[in-house]
Motif scaffolding. Structure first.
Motif, PDB file in Angstrom:
ATOM      1  N   ARG A   1      51.619  47.077  38.216  1.00 33.37           N
ATOM      2  CA  ARG A   1      50.232  47.711  37.873  1.00 33.37           C
ATOM      3  C   ARG A   1      49.474  46.896  37.396  1.00 33.37           C
ATOM      4  O   ARG A   1      49.536  46.396  36.383  1.00 33.37           O
ATOM      5  N   PRO A   2      48.166  46.904  37.853  1.00 37.42           N
ATOM      6  CA  PRO A   2      46.882  46.150  37.529  1.00 37.42           C
ATOM      7  C   PRO A   2      46.333  46.728  36.624  1.00 37.42           C
ATOM      8  O   PRO A   2      46.436  48.154  36.196  1.00 37.42           O
ATOM      9  N   MET A   3      45.477  46.234  35.631  1.00 31.18           N
ATOM     10  CA  MET A   3      44.608  46.683  34.723  1.00 31.18           C
ATOM     11  C   MET A   3      43.286  46.572  35.294  1.00 31.18           C
ATOM     12  O   MET A   3      42.844  45.761  36.119  1.00 31.18           O
ATOM     13  N   ARG A   4      42.265  47.405  34.727  1.00 32.16           N
ATOM     14  CA  ARG A   4      41.026  47.468  35.010  1.00 32.16           C
ATOM     15  C   ARG A   4      40.047  47.570  33.716  1.00 32.16           C
ATOM     16  O   ARG A   4      40.606  48.137  32.962  1.00 32.16           O
ATOM     17  N   GLY A   5      38.856  47.440  33.866  1.00 34.86           N
ATOM     18  CA  GLY A   5      37.909  47.852  32.848  1.00 34.86           C
ATOM     19  C   GLY A   5      37.310  46.660  31.969  1.00 34.86           C
ATOM     20  O   GLY A   5      38.077  45.650  31.930  1.00 34.86           O
ATOM     21  N   LEU A   6      35.965  46.584  31.721  1.00 36.91           N
ATOM     22  CA  LEU A   6      35.302  45.662  31.192  1.00 36.91           C
ATOM     23  C   LEU A   6      35.533  45.755  29.809  1.00 36.91           C
ATOM     24  O   LEU A   6      34.927  46.404  28.842  1.00 36.91           O
ATOM     25  N   VAL A   7      36.639  45.024  29.328  1.00 37.58           N
ATOM     26  CA  VAL A   7      37.154  45.278  27.915  1.00 37.58           C
ATOM     27  C   VAL A   7      37.139  43.968  27.326  1.00 37.58           C
ATOM     28  O   VAL A   7      37.842  42.824  27.731  1.00 37.58           O
ATOM     29  N   GLY A   8      36.671  43.737  26.070  1.00 34.74           N
ATOM     30  CA  GLY A   8      36.488  42.451  25.312  1.00 34.74           C
ATOM     31  C   GLY A   8      35.459  42.200  24.915  1.00 34.74           C
ATOM     32  O   GLY A   8      34.275  42.988  24.515  1.00 34.74           O
TER      33      GLY A   8
ATOM     34  N   ALA B   1      33.910  40.404  36.967  1.00 33.72           N
ATOM     35  CA  ALA B   1      33.657  40.998  38.337  1.00 33.72           C
ATOM     36  C   ALA B   1      34.340  42.356  38.578  1.00 33.72           C
ATOM     37  O   ALA B   1      33.826  42.781  39.658  1.00 33.72           O
ATOM     38  N   GLY B   2      34.863  42.864  37.721  1.00 28.57           N
ATOM     39  CA  GLY B   2      34.954  44.236  37.769  1.00 28.57           C
ATOM     40  C   GLY B   2      36.284  44.133  38.840  1.00 28.57           C
ATOM     41  O   GLY B   2      36.705  45.649  39.242  1.00 28.57           O
ATOM     42  N   ARG B   3      37.178  43.220  38.918  1.00 29.59           N
ATOM     43  CA  ARG B   3      38.345  43.517  39.759  1.00 29.59           C
ATOM     44  C   ARG B   3      39.583  43.874  38.827  1.00 29.59           C
ATOM     45  O   ARG B   3      39.601  43.684  37.819  1.00 29.59           O
ATOM     46  N   ASP B   4      40.707  44.158  39.692  1.00 24.43           N
ATOM     47  CA  ASP B   4      41.896  44.403  39.114  1.00 24.43           C
ATOM     48  C   ASP B   4      42.197  43.032  38.334  1.00 24.43           C
ATOM     49  O   ASP B   4      42.179  42.006  39.078  1.00 24.43           O
ATOM     50  N   TYR B   5      43.114  42.938  37.285  1.00 27.88           N
ATOM     51  CA  TYR B   5      43.328  41.825  36.680  1.00 27.88           C
ATOM     52  C   TYR B   5      44.835  42.110  35.902  1.00 27.88           C
ATOM     53  O   TYR B   5      45.275  43.147  35.949  1.00 27.88           O
ATOM     54  N   ASP B   6      45.552  40.964  35.676  1.00 34.41           N
ATOM     55  CA  ASP B   6      46.597  40.892  34.836  1.00 34.41           C
ATOM     56  C   ASP B   6      46.631  40.249  33.372  1.00 34.41           C
ATOM     57  O   ASP B   6      45.479  40.098  32.965  1.00 34.41           O
ATOM     58  N   GLU B   7      47.728  40.001  32.827  1.00 39.11           N
ATOM     59  CA  GLU B   7      47.855  39.419  31.592  1.00 39.11           C
ATOM     60  C   GLU B   7      47.437  38.418  31.472  1.00 39.11           C
ATOM     61  O   GLU B   7      46.971  37.766  30.139  1.00 39.11           O
ATOM     62  N   LYS B   8      47.200  37.415  32.530  1.00 38.94           N
ATOM     63  CA  LYS B   8      46.648  36.086  32.386  1.00 38.94           C
ATOM     64  C   LYS B   8      45.137  36.072  31.730  1.00 38.94           C
ATOM     65  O   LYS B   8      44.598  35.072  31.452  1.00 38.94           O
TER      66      LYS B   8
END
Length: 280
Positions: free
Chosen positions: A164-171, A182-189
């Motif tokens: 499952r990917p994560m999304r959201g402008l968090v941080g 960029a608003g893409r799906d991302y992972d724990e990296k």
């Protein structure tokens, strides 16, 4: 505040304030040991989403920190209809932001490695447990009464797993990975990228990607043009720069994981390996 909390702890002065709550120093009535308690009055939460956020923060913090020696430990959680209280390990020393900003010069490599190794150990444990912190920055790197590093504030953390990917402008802008901006799906990296920004700042006293506004910062992060200005980095070893390149790598498939960071020679040598050759 809830009666149950007041029975078990003597509440002291305010020592901090976050997005959703106020942090107080407190003392266990049974043992006399000092803790911090984050208290959230539910009536002040704007909506159901806010309420879900603070409840999730407490659960994720408990899961990620339990037995994780370099994360702030959650001692107890008290909840009733009006309040949510999270009793946590007390970290009274200056945070990493204060330690960096209070110096006239960047940290020596051995000092930076002494911070980066336990920070990445904390991140690696979180990742093994399926938790991404998503807001790693100097302000969230605390130190306990014995000077041990403690990763804090899981308010932006998210659980991941099963592809499952994560999304959201968090941080926080300076520390966001390009894929987040960029608003893409991302992972724990994304946590490894943020920690790489922290390392760059420790060694140089400045962020690697910067601007005068949030928009300019985001544009610099998206370009991800990593540079090592000679006037600042002339004393920094090739090995430290190699690790920075591997952490601040725009290509996620080539970016190091937290475990790979921990195995890098610069980390394992405690920042004392000053090889003239770039590692292969």
């Amino acid at each position: 505040m809830s009666e149950e909390l007041r029975r078990e702890y003597e509440i002291g002065p305010q020592i901090g304030r976050g997005r959703f709550g106020t942090v107080y120093r407190c003392v266990s009535a049974e043992t006399g040991e000092e803790f911090a308690v984050k208290s959230i009055e539910k009536a002040l939460l704007a909506d159901t989403i806010d309420r879900e956020c603070v409840e999730r923060e407490a659960k994720i913090a408990e899961h990620a920190a339990a037995g994780n020696p370099h994360a702030v430990q959650v001692e107890a959680v008290y909840e009733d209809e009006a309040w949510l209280h999270v009793v946590m390990e007390l970290c009274p020393g200056p945070d990493l932001f204060d330690r960096i900003s209070g110096r006239e010069a960047p940290l020596a490599e051995t000092e930076a490695a002494a911070v980066m190794a336990p920070l990445m150990e904390a991140v690696a444990v979180c990742h093994r447990r399926g938790v991404a912190h998503r807001d790693i920055k100097p302000d969230n790197v605390l130190f306990d009464g014995c000077g041990r590093l403690k990763l804090a504030d899981f308010g932006s953390a998210e659980c991941f797993g099963d592809g499952r990917p994560m999304r959201g402008l968090v941080g926080t802008p300076y520390y966001l990975a390009p894929e987040v901006v960029a608003g893409r799906d991302y992972d724990e990296k994304v946590d490894v990228w943020s920690a790489g920004v922290v390392l760059y700042i420790m060694l140089s006293g400045m962020p690697p990607f910067y601007g005068d506004t949030a928009v300019e910062i985001f544009e610099a992060v998206l370009r991800a043009n990593l540079r090592f200005p000679t006037r600042i980095f002339h004393t920094v070893s090739p090995m430290a720069k190699d690790l920075l390149r591997r952490m601040l790598c725009k290509d996620i498939s080539r970016r190091f994981s937290a475990e790979q960071v921990l195995r890098h020679p610069w980390i394992t040598s405690g920042g004392g390996l000053r090889a003239t050759e770039e590692p292969t």
